[in-house]
Scaffold this active site. Structure first.
Site, PDB file in Angstrom:
ATOM      1  N   TYR A 116       6.847   5.497   2.099  1.00 15.51           N
ATOM      2  CA  TYR A 116       6.470   4.087   1.938  1.00 15.51           C
ATOM      3  C   TYR A 116       6.728   3.649   0.491  1.00 15.51           C
ATOM      4  CZ  TYR A 116       3.670  -0.195   1.943  1.00 15.51           C
ATOM      5  OH  TYR A 116       3.253  -1.505   1.818  1.00 15.51           O
ATOM      6  N   ASN A 157       8.512 -10.534   4.789  1.00 17.02           N
ATOM      7  CA  ASN A 157       7.173  -9.935   4.801  1.00 17.02           C
ATOM      8  C   ASN A 157       7.062  -8.736   5.742  1.00 17.02           C
ATOM      9  OD1 ASN A 157       4.020 -10.048   4.873  1.00 17.02           O
ATOM     10  ND2 ASN A 157       4.637 -10.439   6.992  1.00 17.02           N
ATOM     11  N   LYS A 207       9.269   0.720  -1.020  1.00 14.59           N
ATOM     12  CA  LYS A 207       8.848  -0.433  -1.826  1.00 14.59           C
ATOM     13  C   LYS A 207       9.478  -0.390  -3.224  1.00 14.59           C
ATOM     14  CE  LYS A 207       6.411  -2.633   1.287  1.00 14.59           C
ATOM     15  NZ  LYS A 207       6.759  -3.992   1.766  1.00 14.59           N
ATOM     16  N   ILE A 221       9.684 -16.946   8.043  1.00 14.82           N
ATOM     17  CA  ILE A 221       8.818 -15.807   7.684  1.00 14.82           C
ATOM     18  C   ILE A 221       9.052 -14.670   8.666  1.00 14.82           C
ATOM     19  CG2 ILE A 221       6.424 -15.056   7.331  1.00 14.82           C
ATOM     20  CD1 ILE A 221       5.683 -18.035   6.950  1.00 14.82           C
ATOM     21  N   VAL A 224      -5.051  -4.643   0.989  1.00 14.87           N
ATOM     22  CA  VAL A 224      -5.283  -5.855   1.782  1.00 14.87           C
ATOM     23  C   VAL A 224      -5.801  -5.433   3.157  1.00 14.87           C
ATOM     24  CG1 VAL A 224      -4.278  -7.998   2.658  1.00 14.87           C
ATOM     25  CG2 VAL A 224      -3.198  -6.832   0.710  1.00 14.87           C
ATOM     26  N   ASP A 271      13.297  -8.275  15.592  1.00 13.91           N
ATOM     27  CA  ASP A 271      12.971  -6.948  15.064  1.00 13.91           C
ATOM     28  C   ASP A 271      13.892  -6.704  13.880  1.00 13.91           C
ATOM     29  OD1 ASP A 271      12.740  -4.246  14.488  1.00 13.91           O
ATOM     30  OD2 ASP A 271      12.559  -3.634  16.592  1.00 13.91           O
TER      31      ASP A 271
HETATM   32  N1  LIG Z   1      -2.072  -4.466   3.857  1.00 21.65           N
HETATM   33  C1  LIG Z   1      -1.832  -3.940   2.679  1.00 21.65           C
HETATM   34  O1  LIG Z   1      -2.702  -3.249   2.084  1.00 21.65           O
HETATM   35  C2  LIG Z   1      -0.503  -4.186   1.999  1.00 21.65           C
HETATM   36  C3  LIG Z   1      -0.416  -3.894   0.624  1.00 21.65           C
HETATM   37  C4  LIG Z   1       0.795  -4.103  -0.022  1.00 21.65           C
HETATM   38  C5  LIG Z   1       1.878  -4.606   0.674  1.00 21.65           C
HETATM   39  N2  LIG Z   1       1.764  -4.877   2.003  1.00 21.65           N
HETATM   40  C6  LIG Z   1       2.961  -5.378   2.705  1.00 21.65           C
HETATM   41  O2  LIG Z   1       2.662  -6.619   3.311  1.00 21.65           O
HETATM   42  C7  LIG Z   1       3.544  -6.821   4.410  1.00 21.65           C
HETATM   43  C8  LIG Z   1       2.743  -7.306   5.611  1.00 21.65           C
HETATM   44  O3  LIG Z   1       1.819  -6.304   5.973  1.00 21.65           O
HETATM   45  P1  LIG Z   1       0.384  -6.631   6.572  1.00 21.65           P
HETATM   46  O4  LIG Z   1      -0.608  -5.979   5.681  1.00 21.65           O
HETATM   47  O5  LIG Z   1       0.234  -8.066   6.883  1.00 21.65           O
HETATM   48  O6  LIG Z   1       0.443  -5.741   7.910  1.00 21.65           O
HETATM   49  P2  LIG Z   1       0.191  -6.108   9.439  1.00 21.65           P
HETATM   50  O7  LIG Z   1      -1.090  -6.837   9.602  1.00 21.65           O
HETATM   51  O8  LIG Z   1       0.397  -4.834  10.174  1.00 21.65           O
HETATM   52  O9  LIG Z   1       1.389  -7.103   9.781  1.00 21.65           O
HETATM   53  C9  LIG Z   1       2.718  -6.632   9.784  1.00 21.65           C
HETATM   54  C10 LIG Z   1       3.619  -7.685  10.391  1.00 21.65           C
HETATM   55  O10 LIG Z   1       4.964  -7.175  10.351  1.00 21.65           O
HETATM   56  C11 LIG Z   1       5.531  -7.275  11.649  1.00 21.65           C
HETATM   57  N3  LIG Z   1       6.508  -6.219  11.842  1.00 21.65           N
HETATM   58  C12 LIG Z   1       6.340  -4.869  11.771  1.00 21.65           C
HETATM   59  N4  LIG Z   1       7.502  -4.259  12.049  1.00 21.65           N
HETATM   60  C13 LIG Z   1       8.421  -5.244  12.306  1.00 21.65           C
HETATM   61  C14 LIG Z   1       9.784  -5.247  12.644  1.00 21.65           C
HETATM   62  N5  LIG Z   1      10.485  -4.116  12.822  1.00 21.65           N
HETATM   63  N6  LIG Z   1      10.408  -6.433  12.820  1.00 21.65           N
HETATM   64  C15 LIG Z   1       9.734  -7.592  12.654  1.00 21.65           C
HETATM   65  N7  LIG Z   1       8.436  -7.660  12.331  1.00 21.65           N
HETATM   66  C16 LIG Z   1       7.796  -6.483  12.168  1.00 21.65           C
HETATM   67  C17 LIG Z   1       4.340  -7.214  12.612  1.00 21.65           C
HETATM   68  O11 LIG Z   1       4.607  -7.941  13.800  1.00 21.65           O
HETATM   69  P3  LIG Z   1       5.125  -7.358  15.188  1.00 21.65           P
HETATM   70  O12 LIG Z   1       4.348  -6.094  15.458  1.00 21.65           O
HETATM   71  O13 LIG Z   1       4.826  -8.467  16.154  1.00 21.65           O
HETATM   72  O14 LIG Z   1       6.586  -7.145  15.005  1.00 21.65           O
HETATM   73  C18 LIG Z   1       3.275  -7.968  11.829  1.00 21.65           C
HETATM   74  O15 LIG Z   1       3.401  -9.353  12.048  1.00 21.65           O
HETATM   75  C19 LIG Z   1       4.290  -5.503   4.602  1.00 21.65           C
HETATM   76  O16 LIG Z   1       5.573  -5.587   4.041  1.00 21.65           O
HETATM   77  C20 LIG Z   1       3.442  -4.507   3.838  1.00 21.65           C
HETATM   78  O17 LIG Z   1       4.202  -3.401   3.389  1.00 21.65           O
HETATM   79  C21 LIG Z   1       0.593  -4.700   2.686  1.00 21.65           C
END
Ligand SMILES: NC(=O)c1ccc[n+]([C@@H]2O[C@H](COP(=O)([O-])OP(=O)(O)OC[C@H]3O[C@@H](n4cnc5c(N)ncnc54)[C@H](OP(=O)(O)O)[C@@H]3O)[C@@H](O)[C@H]2O)c1
Length: 277
Positions: free
Chosen positions: A171, A105, A175, A17, A204, A77
């Site tokens: 963004y 993810n 996507k 993951i 979310v 990263d």
């Molecule tokens: N939240 C929403 O409303 C929503 C809706 C639709 C889709 N999504 C998608 O769901 C996914 C997860 O988002 P989330 O809502 O869980 O956000 P989150 O709580 O901010 O978590 C994002 C995760 O991605 C990691 N990350 C960010 N940049 C990275 C990089 N360059 N390399 C490796 N890891 C990286 C972060 O970890 P580190 O900082 O430790 O690297 C963190 O674990 C994303 O693809 C987002 O676009 C989210």
């Protein structure tokens, strides 16, 4: 595993993951652990990964399952192609050439600026992470999956990849790119047992998504979810693990998942706010 998913087909599967240090990725790692899988957790923050790994151990122990329970955290990263190219050599022996399920993810959104006002650096971060990172990880594992004749790639897209909205141009573009790339890939491997899934969440209330968008402004970040019950990271994790747990002949191609009071990126009802008027 809970009756929601039926019997677990995930026992002893190896899952990798990205972005597993928080939010949806962390919740997904913990749920796979509870289902008897072995999990490689990757992200940039080592200390946060270590916390989630401990929660995976707890989830595995409380499951009572005798399979699975192998966990490894690796800093990665995805926006750095060097990190991706060195990943395979850093995998523990139990995961080397043995990853069954890749969950792409890791992703982020920065700002709500309109076209013409967006910093080039932020354009690059979103494209490098959400698009090039996901493509790089997919390319790393798809050849292994082809050689083995099986495997499952689960991409975390978004409603933003189905319907664009103002203030989200970059963004949304990333996507949409994920959706196009994933759709082409699904067609390329249609004559194999490899499964390609895209999960497309709406709002979310994850740990960091909105906070990252508003550059650490907690009040603005919270406003996004005010007056309605958003999805939780666990809600989306259940969808991901459910898709992974389908029988081998069943491919969940796409899954758009909203809170009940959302019907599009900006089509959101806030019944709690309305009541307070
Ligand atoms: N939240 C929403 O409303 C929503 C809706 C639709 C889709 N999504 C998608 O769901 C996914 C997860 O988002 P989330 O809502 O869980 O956000 P989150 O709580 O901010 O978590 C994002 C995760 O991605 C990691 N990350 C960010 N940049 C990275 C990089 N360059 N390399 C490796 N890891 C990286 C972060 O970890 P580190 O900082 O430790 O690297 C963190 O674990 C994303 O693809 C987002 O676009 C989210």
């Amino acid at each position: 595993m809970s009756s929601l998913f039926g019997p677990s087909r995930l026992q002893d599967k190896v899952v990798l993951i990205t972005g597993a240090s928080g939010g949806i990725g962390a919740a997904t790692a913990i749920l796979f652990a509870r289902a008897g899988a072995n999990v490689i957790l990757t992200a940039r923050r080592a200390s946060a990964l270590s916390t989630i790994q401990s929660r995976c151990v707890e989830a595995h122990n409380s499951s009572g399952l005798e399979c699975g329970g192998l966990f490894q955290s690796l800093t990665l990263d995805v926006s750095k192609s060097n990190d991706i190219s060195h990943l395979a050599s850093r995998l523990p022996s139990w995961a080397k050439d043995k990853v069954d399920i890749l969950v792409n993810n890791a992703g982020l959104v920065l700002g709500v600026e309109k076209v013409g006002e967006i910093e080039e650096e932020e354009v690059n971060v979103m494209i490098d992470t959400n698009v090039k990172g996901l493509i790089g990880m997919t390319q790393l594992f798809i050849n292994q999956f082809k050689q083995r004749g099986s495997g499952h790639i689960i991409q975390i897209g978004s409603v933003a990849g189905v319907e664009a909205y103002p203030g989200g141009s970059i963004y949304c573009a990333t996507k949409y790119a994920v959706r196009a790339f994933t759709s082409a890939l699904r067609k390329e491997v249609v004559d194999t047992k490899i499964r390609i899934t895209e999960i497309q969440p709406g709002l979310v209330a994850s740990e960091g998504f909105s906070l990252t968008r508003f550059r650490g402004d907690q009040q603005k970040a919270d406003q996004v979810y005010s007056g309605l019950q958003p999805l939780s990271s666990e809600d989306v994790a259940e969808e991901i693990v459910w898709a992974a747990n389908r029988p081998a002949h069943v491919q969940i191609a796409e899954s758009l998942i909203f809170p009940t009071n959302q019907a599009g990126p900006r089509d959101v009802a806030r019944p709690l706010l309305d009541q307070s008027k």
